[in-house]
Each structure stands twice: as C-alpha cells, then as structure tokens.
Design a protein around this motif. Structure first.
Motif, short mmCIF file in Angstrom:
data_model
loop_
_atom_site.label_atom_id
_atom_site.label_comp_id
_atom_site.label_asym_id
_atom_site.label_seq_id
_atom_site.Cartn_x
_atom_site.Cartn_y
_atom_site.Cartn_z
N ARG A 279 0.81 -1.21 0.00
CA ARG A 279 0.00 0.00 0.00
C ARG A 279 0.85 1.27 0.00
NH1 ARG A 279 -3.90 -0.86 5.01
NH2 ARG A 279 -1.93 -1.66 5.85
N ALA A 280 2.16 1.11 0.28
CA ALA A 280 3.05 2.27 0.33
C ALA A 280 3.87 2.42 -0.94
CB ALA A 280 3.98 2.15 1.53
N VAL A 281 3.50 1.69 -2.00
CA VAL A 281 4.31 1.70 -3.22
C VAL A 281 4.44 3.11 -3.80
CG1 VAL A 281 4.40 0.94 -5.62
CG2 VAL A 281 3.88 -0.70 -3.82
N ALA A 282 3.33 3.82 -3.93
CA ALA A 282 3.37 5.16 -4.53
C ALA A 282 4.25 6.10 -3.71
CB ALA A 282 1.96 5.73 -4.65
N THR A 283 4.10 6.06 -2.39
CA THR A 283 4.92 6.90 -1.52
C THR A 283 6.39 6.50 -1.63
OG1 THR A 283 3.06 7.02 0.03
CG2 THR A 283 5.20 7.75 0.84
N ASN A 284 6.62 5.20 -1.72
CA ASN A 284 7.99 4.69 -1.82
C ASN A 284 8.68 5.20 -3.09
OD1 ASN A 284 9.68 2.96 -0.18
ND2 ASN A 284 9.78 1.57 -1.93
N TRP A 285 7.97 5.10 -4.21
CA TRP A 285 8.55 5.55 -5.47
C TRP A 285 8.72 7.06 -5.51
CZ3 TRP A 285 10.24 2.86 -9.85
CH2 TRP A 285 10.17 1.47 -9.76
N ALA A 286 7.78 7.78 -4.92
CA ALA A 286 7.89 9.25 -4.90
C ALA A 286 9.15 9.69 -4.17
CB ALA A 286 6.66 9.85 -4.24
N MET A 287 9.44 9.07 -3.02
CA MET A 287 10.63 9.43 -2.27
C MET A 287 11.89 8.94 -2.96
SD MET A 287 11.72 11.04 0.35
CE MET A 287 13.14 11.18 1.44
N HIS A 288 11.82 7.71 -3.45
CA HIS A 288 12.98 7.08 -4.10
C HIS A 288 13.45 7.90 -5.30
CE1 HIS A 288 15.53 3.77 -5.49
NE2 HIS A 288 14.97 3.86 -6.68
N HIS A 289 12.54 8.28 -6.17
CA HIS A 289 12.91 9.01 -7.38
C HIS A 289 13.03 10.52 -7.12
CE1 HIS A 289 12.65 5.78 -10.44
NE2 HIS A 289 11.81 5.24 -9.57
N GLY A 290 12.14 11.05 -6.27
CA GLY A 290 12.17 12.49 -6.01
C GLY A 290 13.44 12.93 -5.31
N GLN A 291 13.85 12.20 -4.29
CA GLN A 291 15.07 12.56 -3.58
C GLN A 291 16.29 12.47 -4.50
OE1 GLN A 291 16.13 9.92 -0.38
NE2 GLN A 291 18.08 10.93 -0.01
N ALA A 292 16.35 11.41 -5.31
CA ALA A 292 17.49 11.22 -6.20
C ALA A 292 17.57 12.34 -7.23
CB ALA A 292 17.39 9.88 -6.89
N ALA A 293 16.43 12.76 -7.76
CA ALA A 293 16.43 13.84 -8.74
C ALA A 293 16.88 15.15 -8.10
CB ALA A 293 15.04 14.00 -9.35
N LEU A 294 16.41 15.43 -6.90
CA LEU A 294 16.78 16.67 -6.22
C LEU A 294 18.27 16.71 -5.88
CD1 LEU A 294 13.72 17.17 -3.83
CD2 LEU A 294 14.36 18.62 -5.77
N VAL A 295 18.80 15.60 -5.39
CA VAL A 295 20.22 15.56 -5.04
C VAL A 295 21.08 15.69 -6.30
CG1 VAL A 295 22.04 14.17 -3.97
CG2 VAL A 295 19.78 14.20 -2.97
N GLY A 296 20.53 15.29 -7.45
CA GLY A 296 21.26 15.46 -8.70
C GLY A 296 21.62 16.90 -8.99
N VAL A 297 20.87 17.85 -8.42
CA VAL A 297 21.18 19.27 -8.62
C VAL A 297 22.56 19.60 -8.05
CG1 VAL A 297 20.47 21.63 -8.06
CG2 VAL A 297 18.75 19.92 -8.65
N VAL A 298 22.93 18.94 -6.96
CA VAL A 298 24.26 19.17 -6.37
C VAL A 298 25.34 18.77 -7.37
CG1 VAL A 298 25.83 18.54 -4.51
CG2 VAL A 298 23.39 18.81 -4.04
N ARG A 299 25.12 17.64 -8.06
CA ARG A 299 26.12 17.18 -9.04
C ARG A 299 26.20 18.15 -10.22
NH1 ARG A 299 29.75 16.31 -11.62
NH2 ARG A 299 30.80 14.35 -12.15
N SER A 300 25.07 18.74 -10.58
CA SER A 300 25.08 19.73 -11.66
C SER A 300 25.85 20.98 -11.25
CB SER A 300 23.64 20.11 -12.03
OG SER A 300 23.60 21.07 -13.05
N VAL A 301 25.68 21.41 -10.01
CA VAL A 301 26.45 22.55 -9.50
C VAL A 301 27.94 22.24 -9.57
CG1 VAL A 301 26.96 23.93 -7.45
CG2 VAL A 301 24.59 23.40 -8.03
N MET A 302 28.30 21.03 -9.16
CA MET A 302 29.71 20.62 -9.21
C MET A 302 30.24 20.69 -10.64
SD MET A 302 29.50 17.33 -6.63
CE MET A 302 31.22 16.87 -6.85
N ALA A 303 29.46 20.16 -11.58
CA ALA A 303 29.91 20.12 -12.98
C ALA A 303 30.09 21.52 -13.55
CB ALA A 303 28.92 19.33 -13.82
#
Length: 321
Positions: free
Chosen positions: A200-224
């Motif tokens: 029952r937590a699949v949607a929440t799980n995927w939202a956090m899993h993908h959302g957090q990873a996408a947001l943290v990717g901004v740090v790598r873009s700043v580095m680049a």
C-alpha cells in the motif's frame, strides 16, 4: 588595424598572408566550441589593453615577448600546470588578429602543429552577438544560470535513479532480496502522512525514491558547472548521496548508523548508490560541457592547486551578471 593605411602590399602584408595560409583560424563565435574541445586560449595583449578593454575569460595571459619560451613543450621555461601536448590546439589572441597570426605560425614551427589564432582578435570577440554562441561566461543572467543548473541537475538525477533502479531489480532477482520500503517510511514521517504497510506504500515509496534522487542530482550539476567533473567528482558526489540518505533515515528514526548494518546490506547499498552517482555524474558533466569549462577548470589551465595570483576570475568569467 588602427592607423593602417591602404597601399601597395608591403613585406609585412605578404608575410601575414603567407602565415595565414597555414592557419585554421578560429572565428570568435566558434571560440567556446574550441575551448570545450580542449583548446588552450592564449591572450598576448599587453596589460594596458587588458585593463582598458577587459580580460578574456578562460585565457592564459602570456606576454608576446616570452610566448615561444612559455609554450615550447621542450623548453625549461614553459608554463607550469599546462598540458603541453604538441598536438593540442592553441588559439593565440591579440587585440585585432594581426600579430596573433604571426605568433601562431611561429608556434607551429616550434612543433605545436595545431596552433592557430582568433580571427579579428579580442575586438572581434568583444563585439560578437552573444546569441551567436559566445562563451556562457559572458551570456545569461544569474537567474537564467540557476534555472539551467537546476534543470540539468534534475534530469541527471532522474536518469541516475532510473539506471540505479534497474540495477536494483536485477540484483533482487539474483539475490532474492525483498523490496525495501524505507523511502516510504522516511517520507511519511517527514510529512506526517499516515504510515502504510507493504504494497500500500508503493506510490509513496517511489515518490521518495525518485524524487530525492532527482533533487540531489542538482548538487552534481552545480559541481559540474563549477568545473568539478569526471570520476573523482562523482566519487565525491556518492558520499553526498549516501550522507543525504543517512541524515534523513536517522533523523526520522527509520534507519540506524551504517556502521551498525550487516556487511551484506551495507555492500548492496554502496553498490547501488555508486551506480547512481556514476550515471548522474556522466549526464551532469555532458550537459555542463556544452557551456565550456567551469571556473575551476579555467584556473587549472593556468596553474594547478589554489594559487592566489591566478584567481579569483573576473566576474564575467564565472557567469555572474
């Protein structure tokens, strides 16, 4: 050239024409692409002209009277911290593109086979319409740059987590490891959502899993964009990603410090986060490279390490308005 009178071709005119026949001259609007491809830009203008008209972002400043000694790959007085590959493209820049042609031809005779110059010199570069592709260091406002960095970071992070997820699913099929709902628990506790069990937590799980990873990717873009690119930068970024996970999981009480984990669980997490960091880095670096080298790379082209008389670069060289 200022003060240049038309008339019968003089010896210097014939010499200039002869030199240019051996040069693949760079147009001002093509300079960013040349730099992105690894060219070394050398500004030979005297200090008076540079103080009057401004600096050329990313260029190495070398006085014309010592140019040959500073760039000859075999000379003991060559510039330190510079890639002196004889096949590297070297673009010499003077004020209006005359003396630079003579200098570039001389460098070719020293063995720098791809030496050339900037057609029209600094003055031509200065007056090219930014829309025609002048360096990102000269174009765009701070808000525009921020939007670009954030957008590229979100894209890089999204690609990274997609590849990581495919790897996780493959690993689960091989090892029989069950799905983890830790991301869902973290998001539920951060947002005070009711905690749901299992599927029952699949949607929440995927939202956090993908959302957090996408947001943290901004740090790598700043580095680049700052010039921190390549495998070493991605290794640093992997630590950032792991730290982000641990702070959120420990702050919400969903997880424990990693040194308390079973070794197998720790190894699996390190493997998958390493994949994420590597893929995110590849995408972020490729996107940032379209705007040429970052400020840090420009500094490194002059001297390695932290050298006080090299930086900071002019404001226009780091993209500030």
């Amino acid at each position: 050239m200022d003060g240049y009178d038309e008339g019968p071709p003089a010896a210097i005119d014939r010499l200039l024409e002869e030199c240019r026949r051996g040069l693949d001259r760079v147009r001002p609007e093509d300079l960013p692409a040349a730099v992105a491809a690894g060219a070394l830009v050398v500004d030979t203008r005297p200090v008076e002209q540079r103080e009057r008209d401004g600096e050329l972002p990313g260029a190495v400043v070398v006085d014309r009277n010592v140019l040959e000694w500073r760039l000859d790959p075999g000379c003991a007085h060559r510039l330190p911290g510079i890639d002196h590959d004889p096949e590297r493209r070297v673009v010499v820049v003077c004020n209006e593109g005359y003396s630079s042609s003579l200098a570039a031809r001389t460098l070719q005779r020293l063995g720098l086979v791809n030496a050339t110059d900037l057609a029209g010199g600094f003055q031509a570069w200065l007056h090219v319409d930014p829309r025609e592709g002048l360096p990102a260091a000269r174009s765009g406002t701070a808000p525009g740059m921020i939007r670009r960095v954030v957008g590229e970071g979100l894209l890089a992070g999204a690609v990274g987590v997609a590849v990581m997820t495919l790897g996780e699913k493959l690993e689960q099929r091989l090892t029989g490891r069950p799905d983890s709902y830790v991301p869902a628990r973290v998001l539920e506790r951060l947002t005070a959502l009711p905690e749901q069990a299992g599927g029952r937590a699949v949607a929440t799980n995927w939202a956090m899993h993908h959302g957090q990873a996408a947001l943290v990717g901004v740090v790598r873009s700043v580095m680049a964009h700052a010039g921190l690119r390549g495998p070493v930068a991605s290794a640093k970024f992997a630590v950032i990603r792991l730290t982000t996970d641990q702070v959120l999981e420990n702050a919400t009480g969903v997880g424990a410090p990693p040194q308390t984990w079973p070794r197998g669980e720790l190894a699996v997490d390190l493997l998958h986060k390493g994949v994420y960091a590597a893929v995110t880095g590849l995408v972020a670096d490729a996107l940032a490279a379209r705007n040429g080298p970052g400020p840090g790379q420009r500094h490194a082209a002059v001297a390695p390490g932290r050298v006080g008389d090299v930086g900071p670069l002019p404001r226009e060289a780091v993209g500030t308005p």
